[in-house]
Each structure stands twice: as C-alpha cells, then as structure tokens.
Design an enzyme around this catalytic site. Structure first.
Site, PDB file in Angstrom:
ATOM      1  N   PHE A  24       6.523  -7.145 -11.403  1.00 34.55           N
ATOM      2  CA  PHE A  24       5.698  -6.313 -10.534  1.00 34.55           C
ATOM      3  C   PHE A  24       5.466  -4.983 -11.259  1.00 34.55           C
ATOM      4  O   PHE A  24       6.153  -4.660 -12.231  1.00 34.55           O
ATOM      5  CB  PHE A  24       6.393  -6.071  -9.188  1.00 34.55           C
TER       6      PHE A  24
ATOM      7  N   GLN B 286       1.427   5.598   0.640  1.00 37.12           N
ATOM      8  CA  GLN B 286       1.027   4.761  -0.495  1.00 37.12           C
ATOM      9  C   GLN B 286      -0.249   3.981  -0.195  1.00 37.12           C
ATOM     10  O   GLN B 286      -0.388   3.396   0.881  1.00 37.12           O
ATOM     11  CB  GLN B 286       2.137   3.767  -0.832  1.00 37.12           C
TER      12      GLN B 286
ATOM     13  N   LEU C  78      -4.156  -7.448   2.729  1.00 32.95           N
ATOM     14  CA  LEU C  78      -3.509  -7.306   1.426  1.00 32.95           C
ATOM     15  C   LEU C  78      -3.706  -8.541   0.552  1.00 32.95           C
ATOM     16  O   LEU C  78      -3.559  -9.671   1.016  1.00 32.95           O
ATOM     17  CB  LEU C  78      -2.013  -7.081   1.644  1.00 32.95           C
TER      18      LEU C  78
ATOM     19  N   HIS D 134      -2.258   0.769  -1.505  1.00 31.28           N
ATOM     20  CA  HIS D 134      -2.093  -0.426  -2.338  1.00 31.28           C
ATOM     21  C   HIS D 134      -3.392  -0.698  -3.082  1.00 31.28           C
ATOM     22  O   HIS D 134      -4.480  -0.634  -2.490  1.00 31.28           O
ATOM     23  CB  HIS D 134      -1.725  -1.620  -1.458  1.00 31.28           C
TER      24      HIS D 134
ATOM     25  N   GLU E 114       0.371  -7.931  -5.015  1.00 27.20           N
ATOM     26  CA  GLU E 114       0.592  -7.490  -6.393  1.00 27.20           C
ATOM     27  C   GLU E 114       1.055  -8.649  -7.270  1.00 27.20           C
ATOM     28  O   GLU E 114       0.947  -8.606  -8.500  1.00 27.20           O
ATOM     29  CB  GLU E 114       1.627  -6.366  -6.392  1.00 27.20           C
TER      30      GLU E 114
ATOM     31  N   HIS F 228      -1.117   1.528   2.826  1.00 22.98           N
ATOM     32  CA  HIS F 228      -0.223   0.368   2.814  1.00 22.98           C
ATOM     33  C   HIS F 228       1.187   0.658   3.279  1.00 22.98           C
ATOM     34  O   HIS F 228       1.735  -0.062   4.100  1.00 22.98           O
ATOM     35  CB  HIS F 228      -0.187  -0.174   1.388  1.00 22.98           C
TER      36      HIS F 228
ATOM     37  N   ARG G 136       1.786   1.650  -8.484  1.00 16.45           N
ATOM     38  CA  ARG G 136       0.686   1.524  -7.527  1.00 16.45           C
ATOM     39  C   ARG G 136      -0.131   2.800  -7.402  1.00 16.45           C
ATOM     40  O   ARG G 136      -1.359   2.745  -7.226  1.00 16.45           O
ATOM     41  CB  ARG G 136       1.243   1.123  -6.158  1.00 16.45           C
TER      42      ARG G 136
ATOM     43  N   ARG H 229       6.520   4.139  -3.991  1.00 12.62           N
ATOM     44  CA  ARG H 229       7.382   2.956  -3.938  1.00 12.62           C
ATOM     45  C   ARG H 229       6.937   1.916  -4.948  1.00 12.62           C
ATOM     46  O   ARG H 229       5.737   1.689  -5.129  1.00 12.62           O
ATOM     47  CB  ARG H 229       7.340   2.338  -2.536  1.00 12.62           C
TER      48      ARG H 229
END
Length: 560
Positions: free
Chosen positions: A115, A228, A240, A230, A243, A338, A274, A373
């Site tokens: 990730f 955040q 979504l 995304h 990722e 997100h 991100r 994050r």
C-alpha cells in the site's frame, strides 16, 4: 432504563472488538448502535489491514513504526504508533483463528500486498472486501459472547455524575422514546464524520455523533483539522475504489495518457502517501490535464484473471456506478473525503480525561495517524485499540466499581429536548442545511486551503449553526422509525464538528500531511509540531495545544 458494567456505543470493528474483549473479563457488557452491526461503515473498507508478518518481503514492527511516523508527517505520537505496530501481528492471527478468511500465498501463508508509503508489502487482505469479512467475523464472535445488543438505538448524550461518565441517553428508533443506559464504563466507537463533506466515501451514518457527545461533555478533541482525501473515488457518488488497485500495479494517468505521479513522487509514483497522491491528482485536474474533473485509474494491463481474483469488488463497483469495465478501460476517479485523523483524545488504552469514558476507532485520536493516515492502518487501529479499550474498561470496572449515580432526570431532560424539536412547525428543513454544509466544506476546507477560504467557511458554518439553533422542521411527528428526527439530531453534531475542524484549520498556519495551506506551503516544526486540542466553551470552540510524543524518530523532510 437498562444497566451494564460496560456499554459500548457503536458496533463497527472497534466497537465489537471492544465489547468482545470486555466480556472476556467476566463483566456485563451491552452495545448500543444506531445500525445493525453488520451494516456498520467498517464493512466498506476494501483493500486490507496492515501487520508486519513478513510473508511477502522483509518486514518488522519497527519498520512499520518508522513508515507510519513518516506517513503521519511526524505528527503521530510515536509511543502509540509503536504499540499498534507491535500488537498488529498478534491481532491478525487472532482474527484468523476467529474465522477470518484471508487471501493466501501459494504456500498457504496470509498474502500481503503493498500500500502507499508503507515501505514493505504489509497489507493482509481478503480480495478487496476485507472490511466486510472482518465485520462478519467479529459479529459472529459478538453473538457467541452473549453480549446484549441494542440495535437501532441512537445515542444522544453522555450522562455524568460530577466529572465521571455514568452512561448515555439513547433514542429507541423502533419503539420511540428516550432510554437511559447506565454503565460503570462507556466506550465510544461511533466512527467518523465524513458526511460533513460532499464527495465522500463515508456512509450516511458517519455524522460525528460520538465526537460531538464527548465534546459537549467537556472532553477535548485532538487534531480535528486533519481530513484525509482518498485519491481514488468515483465522481458520481464518492464510492471508494481501493488503494489495493494501485497495490496490485494499477497506474494513474492524465488526459494525455501520462503516468503523472512520477512528476510529484519520483521514487514511489502511484504508491506515494495518500495526501501526496490526492494533491497531485487535483493539480492535474486544476491545470487542465484531467478528464471531466477526474484522472484515470488504469488496470487494463493487469489482465482479467488477476482483476477477477483480487479486485472483483472494485470491478463490480466500476461497472455498476461508472459504467466502465476495468478489464477493458480505465476508471475515472478523483479525490474524495475519506477518513478523519482527529477525534476524542485518548491514551493507548482508550482512556479519556473523563473517568469512566473510553474511545476507540475513527472517533478517537490516540494518535497513530498524525497528519496523514497510511492505507491499511485504520482497520489495524480498530482491532488493536478496540481490544485495548475494552480490556481497560473491564479491568477498571472490576477494580473501581461504579463510582457514580445515573440520575433518572437525564432521561426526562432529553425527552423534553426531543419534544421541543418535534414542536417546531415553521423554519428550514434539516436537509437544506446539511447540503449547504457539505458543499461549503468541500469547496473551502478541502484538499487545498487558504485563510480566505477557511474564514469564509467558518462564517458559513457559524451561520448554519445559528439557523439550526432557531429550529429546523421535523415533518414526521411520530415516535417510531422517525428517521426524519434522527437526521435533524445528526445535523447538530455535524455542524459542531465542522466548526471544530475549520477553527483548527484556520489557526494552523503551516502545511502538514492532509492540511495543505497554499498561503503557508511549508511544514513549520518550530511552531506547529504540536497537537491541536478543541475544547467546548459555552457552545463555541476554544483551542489550546499539547506536545507530540517523539521517542526515536526526529522529524525529517518527507519525500517519496
């Protein structure tokens, strides 16, 4: 009125994990949730959960800790991050022993994929429906534990005796009426607040209720300005696209077909953090290299077999909501609100400054995410700190007992407040204010921020709070299944939390992680390497600050 030793508010992954753990200590546990547990937003998590198992490459909890600290732009508390990363492998194996079906390597070990900004292929997954799988596994364990679940009970306020939390009041959606829920310990696990933005991946239920309850009761909220975005969400509805698509090798292209991420992150490309990827995408769109307000997520080179095996859920979402089959053509995506890095200030056992009150999951801020994050760390946070907060609450109850009195007058006071809301017959409808809030937050407190925009956003939120205080019209005057009433109550929490977010963002005159100020483009460790604390002051937001815990890693320039 009902009574339990420990009451958990919220039945997503953090809440159910807390309840399961508390019950293991032999105390009486109840769960209050405005949804059936398996409808919780945790089920929308797709790509996976991080733990340094080392099944796909060299890894260690120490390496996981370093890259999480770096990803947080050095705002995360390093002692808390170290706890999460050290506990991670054990929690993954426990989930597996509970029955979680993780994807496997050819030799039978738990498979792991890379990730963004993680530094190693560390993300365990169940295809691209990981949250769904874990949610159902924990629900099975919750049923097995015998914990009482009050589903479709909407928590309204904390009840206190002096400085101690002694329970909550809740609205029974099915039968109507306010219920008192007395407890020696309350664990808030109510999730995030993404619905204060339009263009969000969050479910309609993510309205900041628990954070708002704690704030009104005098418990400070930490780092609320960090929201955040995304990088890969669908334009039409904010759904979504995991990722994991980039982790499996997907490309991001602009209108000219270029893989633009290497212009912004020469080493990591599409697997930068991100905040970096979202800003890069928005820059491409703003400078005219987008495609109808999006960029393109290209999976076509991965082939049908790999997409169907590992990303079948993402393929279905793209086909259903964007009308494209990613086996054949790229998916149009854009950044969307997100995950909220801030929340109720807690220690590494979920304890807050209020005796008897604990918090875990997205509504809490331990803080392990700091200013940004890393993907895969949110699910890990829910199970690690859900387990720890449940254990702490149960052990504290066994040691200290009740320590307070739940006054029945709390129920009567709340009933009268609900009655006043239902008595309003003239004024604005809640959805009007809710739409205005989501619009102004997206436009003026989004990916790129300035003092001018944030001040305009603050003024708009203040106006909305004043209009809400004058009374909004709940057309359904009934008491059973009154979702109109619930949405009106949720709106009050959303407005309060938006005010906390914007007030903190105005004050923080630097750029760090997801908080990107065009008028203050640089990180300023000398003045801003500190946590923002938002306090309740007669209905208004009052700020002060506390130091960041640094144990091993001194702040350095963050590049990818």
């Amino acid at each position: 009125m009902v009574r339990h030793d420990v009451v958990v508010v919220g039945a997503g992954l953090a809440g159910m994990r807390a309840a399961i753990e508390a019950s293991r200590y032999g105390v009486d546990v109840g769960v209050v949730s405005k949804l059936h547990p398996t409808r919780s937003h945790s089920g929308a998590a797709e790509g996976g959960i991080n733990a340094a198992l080392g099944n796909a490459g060299e890894d260690s909890p120490e390496k996981h800790t370093f890259f999480t600290v770096k990803g947080s732009d050095y705002l995360g508390d390093q002692d808390a991050i170290a706890v999460m990363c050290a506990d991670g492998p054990g929690d993954i194996y426990e989930l597996e022993h509970m029955g979680a079906i993780f994807s496997r390597t050819e030799d039978g070990r738990i498979a792991q994929r890379p990730f963004g900004a993680g530094g190693a292929p560390r993300t365990c997954y169940a295809a691209d429906i990981t949250g769904h799988v874990l949610l159902h596994v924990l629900y099975e364990q919750l049923v097995k534990s015998g914990v009482t679940v009050y589903e479709e009970w909407f928590a309204l306020d904390l009840v206190t005796d002096g400085e101690r939390c002694v329970g909550v009041t809740a609205w029974d959606l099915v039968r109507g009426g306010v219920q008192g829920v007395e407890a020696s310990a309350v664990v808030l696990a109510t999730g995030g607040l993404g619905r204060i933005y339009r263009g969000t991946t969050n479910a309609y239920a993510c309205t900041g209720d628990g954070m708002s309850m704690a704030w009104r009761a005098g418990v400070p909220l930490k780092d609320m300005e960090f929201m955040q975005f995304h990088p890969t969400t669908l334009k039409s509805n904010g759904v979504l696209i995991t990722e994991g698509c980039r982790g499996e090798g997907g490309y991001l292209r602009n209108a000219e077909g270029d893989r633009f991420m290497f212009n912004y992150a020469p080493n990591a490309g599409e697997l930068a953090s991100r905040d970096v990827v979202s800003r890069s995408e928005q820059t491409e769109i703003d400078e005219g290299r987008g495609v109808d307000g999006t960029v393109l997520l290209d999976l076509t080179h991965l082939g049908a077999k790999r997409i169907n095996e590992r990303l079948h859920g993402s393929r279905e979402l793209a086909m259903d909501y964007a009308g494209v089959d990613p086996i054949e053509e790229p998916i149009p995506v854009r950044p969307g609100a997100h995950y909220h890095m801030g929340g109720i200030d807690t220690d590494v056992w979920g304890r807050t400054v209020m005796p008897g009150l604990y918090a875990a999951g997205e509504c809490a801020c331990v803080s392990v995410h700091g200013a940004n994050r890393l993907g895969g760390n949110s699910l890990l946070e829910t199970v690690v700190f859900g387990r720890r907060s449940g254990a702490a609450a149960a052990q504290d109850v066994r040691r200290d007992g009740m320590g307070g009195v739940f006054s029945p007058s709390a129920v009567r006071v709340t009933e009268r407040a609900i009655g006043r809301m239902l008595d309003v017959n003239e004024g604005e409808r809640p959805y009007v204010l809710r739409q205005e809030l989501a619009e102004v937050m997206y436009e003026d407190a989004g990916i790129f921020r300035t003092a001018e925009k944030l001040e305009a956003c603050k003024a708009a939120v203040t106006d909305l709070r004043e209009r809400y205080a004058r009374g909004v019209v709940v057309q359904d005057k009934g008491r059973t299944f009154n979702s109109d009433l619930i949405q009106a109550i949720e709106l009050g929490s959303m407005l309060q939390m938006a005010d906390c977010l914007v007030t903190g963002a105005i004050a923080r005159t630097e750029s760090r992680g997801a908080h990107s100020r065009l008028d203050y483009p640089d990180r300023d460790d000398e003045n801003w390497l500190r946590h923002t604390m938002a306090h309740y002051d007669d209905g208004e937001v009052a700020l002060d600050y506390k130091p960041v815990t640094i144990t091993e890693y001194e702040p350095a320039v963050r590049t990818y």
